[in-house]
Design a protein around this motif. Sequence first.
Motif: not given
Length: 116
Positions: A25-42
């Motif tokens: 939500s908010g002001t988001i430029f229409r040409l964008n990249i959305m995605g997922w990242y992850r971080q495991a312990p250590g």
Amino acid sequence: QVQLVESGGGLVQPGGSLRLSCAASGTIFRLNIMGWYRQAPGKQRELVATRSSAGVSNYADSVKGRFTISGDNAKNTVFLQMNTLKPEDTAVYYCNVRWGGSTSYWGQGTQVTVSF
């Protein structure tokens, strides 16, 4: 200000499935990249999958064939369908939206645990 809210994490047995959701939500430029990242312990945060507003998807080799990213540009949402989960998929998963090379926002993260 842009806010990202994730949901859908949890505990699942190996071989199971989960679906993560993220709404921006908010002001988001229409040409964008959305995605997922992850971080495991250590470990360092790593890319899982991204999807451009043009519909082009990119996956980490470790999740190809098991995870599918999708989204709705009009609603600024992105989803991650995770199948055949493995213990090594255990991590905090973060949603991200970025544009313009330097603008990037992160969600608060959602825990995914794959274990018996």
